[in-house]
Design an enzyme around this catalytic site. Structure first.
Site, PDB file in Angstrom:
ATOM      1  N   ASP A  22       1.112  -1.106  -0.329  1.00 54.89           N
ATOM      2  CA  ASP A  22      -0.096  -0.325  -0.108  1.00 54.89           C
ATOM      3  C   ASP A  22       1.069   1.204   0.227  1.00 54.89           C
ATOM      4  O   ASP A  22       1.878   1.099   0.638  1.00 54.89           O
ATOM      5  CB  ASP A  22      -0.735  -0.239   1.536  1.00 54.89           C
ATOM      6  N   GLU A  61      -0.830  -1.789  -5.592  1.00 52.77           N
ATOM      7  CA  GLU A  61      -1.892  -0.698  -6.972  1.00 52.77           C
ATOM      8  C   GLU A  61      -1.511  -0.407  -8.189  1.00 52.77           C
ATOM      9  O   GLU A  61      -0.838  -0.101  -7.980  1.00 52.77           O
ATOM     10  CB  GLU A  61      -2.106   0.207  -5.403  1.00 52.77           C
ATOM     11  N   ASP A  74      -3.074   1.416   6.820  1.00 53.76           N
ATOM     12  CA  ASP A  74      -2.143   1.177   5.883  1.00 53.76           C
ATOM     13  C   ASP A  74      -2.427  -0.631   5.710  1.00 53.76           C
ATOM     14  O   ASP A  74      -2.051  -0.875   4.195  1.00 53.76           O
ATOM     15  CB  ASP A  74      -1.628   1.730   4.922  1.00 53.76           C
TER      16      ASP A  74
END
Length: 362
Positions: free
Chosen positions: A161, A245, A341
């Site tokens: 993340d 991501e 997170d």
């Protein structure tokens, strides 16, 4: 694989002056002044024209597809910083043998220029570029057939993340720091910018002030690049499968100012967030991570980050209220609490593994 190797050049004063002239000369000038331009490499000037043609081709393609065209910006002598030779023996020569240190590179019209070669070159050199960064010069070798350097399997998988407090938070609960190099140099940059603004345009003092400002920005860039390399290497060495991501940094950092008729909201806050995102260097980190993963034989998976930060990693309940603060996650359905997170990183990992399984089943 294709890889680039970048080394610091150490040209003499005369060679640096000749390199500066080489950046600004094009094929048309060569035709108009054959005697004066004959000393420059025709291959390098042709490569410059190819880059220009590529920029306009992309401009017309974007216009036809309805995207924002983005007209190519004219690059004056102060903005044109790279010259490229399409192949060895065409105005540039690099004769280094495997596992041998090369201390000079030959450039047509320049001569033999000293090179600070800090590592050996692998593969076959296909193009040689010279780039100016502030007051420094670099030579870049683009090589084909660079052998991979696979790392031993670890049997571990991880989700990543991206953030501005921590550059990376892993699904294992590790946090890789975000040094905030730009913020750390903000006072010096502001002082240098103010000093530049007080100088008269076209003056020698303004050129010196501009060089000082460029040197500060270059240092921040090198610090960010160095940290990204170290962080990416840490992850690649520890995990076989890496899920991250699929971020669109350019879209995320667009201005919120809006227009006169429709002004934006929270412009100052959005501007600060944009600055923090760019300072973290997400795009740089992910690019380096992809290169290192490919060389090490690791598998890299990019997933859609939508809802990963507000979905409970334990029960799957998704709600905006689950994200209590920037750092805290508390599920309103099952009561699960975690670092926000870390919770998002677990969701990213699961999404990546699911995507991988579906691809294998197909």
């Amino acid at each position: 694989m294709r890889r680039s190797f970048k080394f610091l050049l150490r040209p003499t004063g005369g060679q640096a002056s000749a390199l500066t002239q080489c950046l600004a000369e094009l094929k048309e000038i060569r035709k108009a002044d054959p005697d004066g331009q004959g000393r420059w490499s025709a291959g390098s000037q042709q490569q410059t024209l190819r880059r220009l043609d590529k920029a306009f081709t992309a401009f017309f393609r974007r216009g036809k597809t309805g995207r924002t065209p983005g007209f190519p910006r004219f690059k004056g002598k102060g903005r044109f910083d790279t010259v490229e030779w399409p192949a060895t023996k065409n105005g540039a020569t690099w004769d280094s043998q495997p596992h041998e240190r090369q201390t000079r590179v030959y450039l047509l019209g320049i001569g033999h220029v000293r090179v600070h070669q800090h590592r050996s070159i692998k593969g076959t050199v296909k193009t040689i570029s010279v780039k100016r960064e502030g007051s420094r010069w670099y030579v870049i070798m683009s090589c084909d057939d660079v052998p991979a350097q696979p790392l031993p399997a670890t049997g571990s998988v991880v989700g990543l993340d991206m953030g501005v407090v921590s550059l990376v938070t892993t699904s294992d609960g590790d946090h890789l720091t975000n040094p905030r190099h730009l913020a750390a140099s903000a006072d010096r940059l502001a002082g240098a910018q103010q000093n530049l603004a007080r100088k008269r345009r076209g003056s020698k003092r303004r050129r010196k002030a501009l060089a000082r400002l460029a040197a500060l920005h270059s240092k921040v860039r090198r610090q960010r690049l160095d940290h990204a390399h170290k962080a990416a290497l840490t992850i690649v060495r520890a995990y076989d499968i890496i899920v991250h991501e699929d971020l669109r940094v350019a879209n995320m950092t667009r201005s919120a100012s809006g227009t006169i008729k429709q002004p934006g909201r929270n412009v100052a806050a959005k501007s600060g967030l944009n600055r923090s995102i760019l300072d973290a260097g997400w795009g740089v980190f992910l690019t380096i991570l992809a290169h290192k993963a490919e060389s090490a034989g690791r598998e890299l998976i990019a997933v859609n980050p939508a809802s990963t930060s507000r979905t409970c990693a334990r029960c799957g309940h998704s709600a905006q209220d689950n994200r209590v603060t920037q750092a805290d996650f508390a599920c309103t359905a099952c009561g699960h609490t975690a670092h926000a997170d870390e919770n998002a990183a677990v969701n990213i990992l699961r999404a990546g593994l699911a995507l991988r399984e579906s691809a294998e089943a197909a």
